[in-house]
Design a protein around this motif. Sequence first.
Motif, mmCIF file in Angstrom:
data_model
loop_
_atom_site.group_PDB
_atom_site.id
_atom_site.type_symbol
_atom_site.label_atom_id
_atom_site.label_comp_id
_atom_site.label_asym_id
_atom_site.label_seq_id
_atom_site.Cartn_x
_atom_site.Cartn_y
_atom_site.Cartn_z
ATOM 1 N N ILE A 155 36.370 1.561 82.997
ATOM 2 C CA ILE A 155 34.918 1.776 83.061
ATOM 3 C C ILE A 155 34.558 2.637 84.267
ATOM 4 O O ILE A 155 33.554 3.346 84.249
ATOM 5 C CB ILE A 155 34.119 0.454 83.065
ATOM 6 N N GLY A 156 35.405 2.593 85.302
ATOM 7 C CA GLY A 156 35.184 3.505 86.421
ATOM 8 C C GLY A 156 35.367 4.951 86.000
ATOM 9 O O GLY A 156 34.585 5.830 86.371
ATOM 10 N N ARG A 157 36.411 5.199 85.216
ATOM 11 C CA ARG A 157 36.634 6.554 84.708
ATOM 12 C C ARG A 157 35.487 6.979 83.791
ATOM 13 O O ARG A 157 35.021 8.127 83.845
ATOM 14 C CB ARG A 157 37.962 6.621 83.955
ATOM 15 N N TYR A 158 35.047 6.064 82.946
ATOM 16 C CA TYR A 158 33.916 6.373 82.069
ATOM 17 C C TYR A 158 32.679 6.699 82.906
ATOM 18 O O TYR A 158 31.945 7.653 82.601
ATOM 19 C CB TYR A 158 33.621 5.187 81.146
ATOM 20 N N GLY A 159 32.455 5.926 83.955
ATOM 21 C CA GLY A 159 31.285 6.147 84.784
ATOM 22 C C GLY A 159 31.281 7.504 85.454
ATOM 23 O O GLY A 159 30.243 8.174 85.540
ATOM 24 N N MET A 160 32.446 7.941 85.928
ATOM 25 C CA MET A 160 32.525 9.261 86.572
ATOM 26 C C MET A 160 32.365 10.380 85.557
ATOM 27 O O MET A 160 31.855 11.452 85.881
ATOM 28 C CB MET A 160 33.854 9.393 87.310
ATOM 29 N N ALA A 161 32.816 10.154 84.337
ATOM 30 C CA ALA A 161 32.699 11.172 83.292
ATOM 31 C C ALA A 161 31.301 11.213 82.682
ATOM 32 O O ALA A 161 30.935 12.199 82.026
ATOM 33 C CB ALA A 161 33.732 10.921 82.198
ATOM 34 N N ASN A 162 30.514 10.154 82.902
ATOM 35 C CA ASN A 162 29.168 10.054 82.324
ATOM 36 C C ASN A 162 28.194 9.594 83.408
ATOM 37 O O ASN A 162 27.589 8.523 83.322
ATOM 38 C CB ASN A 162 29.165 9.072 81.145
ATOM 39 N N GLN A 163 28.028 10.434 84.407
ATOM 40 C CA GLN A 163 27.304 10.014 85.603
ATOM 41 C C GLN A 163 25.814 9.780 85.358
ATOM 42 O O GLN A 163 25.223 8.872 85.944
ATOM 43 C CB GLN A 163 27.520 11.044 86.713
ATOM 44 N N VAL A 164 25.210 10.571 84.498
ATOM 45 C CA VAL A 164 23.788 10.375 84.209
ATOM 46 C C VAL A 164 23.558 9.014 83.562
ATOM 47 O O VAL A 164 22.656 8.258 83.954
ATOM 48 C CB VAL A 164 23.255 11.497 83.299
ATOM 49 N N LEU A 165 24.384 8.672 82.588
ATOM 50 C CA LEU A 165 24.242 7.377 81.927
ATOM 51 C C LEU A 165 24.530 6.243 82.899
ATOM 52 O O LEU A 165 23.870 5.194 82.857
ATOM 53 C CB LEU A 165 25.188 7.302 80.722
ATOM 54 N N THR A 166 25.511 6.429 83.777
ATOM 55 C CA THR A 166 25.847 5.397 84.757
ATOM 56 C C THR A 166 24.668 5.145 85.689
ATOM 57 O O THR A 166 24.343 3.990 86.000
ATOM 58 C CB THR A 166 27.079 5.810 85.572
ATOM 59 N N GLN A 167 24.016 6.202 86.138
ATOM 60 C CA GLN A 167 22.836 6.033 86.988
ATOM 61 C C GLN A 167 21.723 5.307 86.240
ATOM 62 O O GLN A 167 21.052 4.432 86.799
ATOM 63 C CB GLN A 167 22.349 7.390 87.466
ATOM 64 N N LEU A 168 21.524 5.670 84.986
ATOM 65 C CA LEU A 168 20.449 5.063 84.202
ATOM 66 C C LEU A 168 20.659 3.581 84.009
ATOM 67 O O LEU A 168 19.724 2.781 84.153
ATOM 68 C CB LEU A 168 20.335 5.765 82.850
ATOM 69 N N ILE A 169 21.899 3.166 83.691
ATOM 70 C CA ILE A 169 22.127 1.753 83.385
ATOM 71 C C ILE A 169 22.377 0.906 84.627
ATOM 72 O O ILE A 169 22.183 -0.322 84.585
ATOM 73 C CB ILE A 169 23.315 1.580 82.402
ATOM 74 N N SER A 170 22.761 1.549 85.721
ATOM 75 C CA SER A 170 23.116 0.780 86.913
ATOM 76 C C SER A 170 22.017 0.755 87.964
ATOM 77 O O SER A 170 21.848 -0.246 88.671
ATOM 78 C CB SER A 170 24.389 1.351 87.553
ATOM 79 N N TRP A 171 21.285 1.845 88.090
ATOM 80 C CA TRP A 171 20.312 1.957 89.170
ATOM 81 C C TRP A 171 18.878 1.735 88.729
ATOM 82 O O TRP A 171 18.007 1.533 89.560
ATOM 83 C CB TRP A 171 20.427 3.335 89.829
ATOM 84 N N ARG A 172 18.611 1.800 87.451
ATOM 85 C CA ARG A 172 17.248 1.688 86.921
ATOM 86 C C ARG A 172 16.295 2.621 87.675
ATOM 87 O O ARG A 172 15.324 2.195 88.312
ATOM 88 C CB ARG A 172 16.753 0.240 87.019
ATOM 89 N N PRO A 173 16.547 3.924 87.641
ATOM 90 C CA PRO A 173 15.788 4.872 88.456
ATOM 91 C C PRO A 173 14.461 5.351 87.857
ATOM 92 O O PRO A 173 13.757 6.135 88.489
ATOM 93 C CB PRO A 173 16.751 6.058 88.571
ATOM 94 N N VAL A 174 14.136 4.892 86.656
ATOM 95 C CA VAL A 174 12.943 5.410 85.965
ATOM 96 C C VAL A 174 11.807 4.400 86.079
ATOM 97 O O VAL A 174 11.868 3.314 85.487
ATOM 98 C CB VAL A 174 13.241 5.679 84.477
ATOM 99 N N PRO A 175 10.752 4.706 86.834
ATOM 100 C CA PRO A 175 9.626 3.773 86.962
ATOM 101 C C PRO A 175 9.024 3.436 85.595
ATOM 102 O O PRO A 175 8.796 4.317 84.771
ATOM 103 C CB PRO A 175 8.622 4.559 87.821
ATOM 104 N N GLY A 176 8.799 2.173 85.373
ATOM 105 C CA GLY A 176 8.160 1.731 84.140
ATOM 106 C C GLY A 176 9.074 1.552 82.950
ATOM 107 O O GLY A 176 8.640 1.081 81.898
ATOM 108 N N PHE A 177 10.340 1.934 83.104
ATOM 109 C CA PHE A 177 11.257 1.800 81.968
ATOM 110 C C PHE A 177 11.905 0.434 81.949
ATOM 111 O O PHE A 177 12.500 -0.007 82.926
ATOM 112 C CB PHE A 177 12.350 2.863 82.015
ATOM 113 N N GLN A 178 11.795 -0.237 80.810
ATOM 114 C CA GLN A 178 12.488 -1.495 80.551
ATOM 115 C C GLN A 178 13.188 -1.356 79.212
ATOM 116 O O GLN A 178 12.547 -1.058 78.206
ATOM 117 C CB GLN A 178 11.511 -2.682 80.506
ATOM 118 N N PRO A 179 14.498 -1.547 79.164
ATOM 119 C CA PRO A 179 15.198 -1.393 77.887
ATOM 120 C C PRO A 179 14.749 -2.429 76.877
ATOM 121 O O PRO A 179 14.416 -3.569 77.229
ATOM 122 C CB PRO A 179 16.670 -1.587 78.272
ATOM 123 N N THR A 180 14.741 -2.035 75.628
ATOM 124 C CA THR A 180 14.426 -2.974 74.569
ATOM 125 C C THR A 180 15.596 -3.952 74.391
ATOM 126 O O THR A 180 16.696 -3.738 74.924
ATOM 127 C CB THR A 180 14.199 -2.236 73.244
#
Length: 214
Positions: A102-127
């Motif tokens: 999953i570390g390798r996946y995270g480095m290969a998919n950094q945008v998705l990793t930031q989205l799911i790990s850091w919650r950087p988008v104000p007001g966004f809550q996953p369904t």
Amino acid sequence: MAISSTPGLDRRRQRRRETIEEILRIAIEVMAEEGVAALSLSEVARRLGIRPPSLYKYFPSRLAVYDELFRRGWEGVLAAFRSGAAAAAPGLPALTAGVVAIGRYGMANQVLTQLISWRPVPGFQPTADAFAPSQEFVAELSRVVGTAVELGQLDPRAASEEGLAVLSTLIAGVMTQQLANEPHAPFDGGRFTRLFPIVLTMFARTYTNQEGQS
């Protein structure tokens, strides 16, 4: 008698699927360039060569795009962990291999990793649907740790809520440090990602099987 799909309908469905994939690809491209929270559907539409209102036939809002990417991000983490763990011996070797995967996946998919790990988008809550793969991952992680407990490699505390929280924090911490400091480094040469085996050894030592000890 059931009516089979017509070729024309199948083609439209295929075109729709292809357009959705292209929208998501461009969305990730924009997020990588401008920041995860800076996604603009107008920019996505411009790069796709359509008018912004046409985009809403596929995603009703910007948050809907984030939701789908969140779901796919966790699906990728889950698949990577399962694949990595399955390729190693049960117990601690499987845990280490799964975490490295999953570390390798995270480095290969950094945008998705930031989205799911850091919650950087104000007001966004996953369904609930988008969040489900995350829950599956936690269950899978618990299963692999539980196997290590059954084999006597770890104390039962490792599979407790506390133990799993510690493990998740260690994984997220390594990835956060790597992405924040050396996002372009290769996984094996990353100043932080190359520490995964050491971090997991620390976890194992903290939760060493204490059966029979006073």
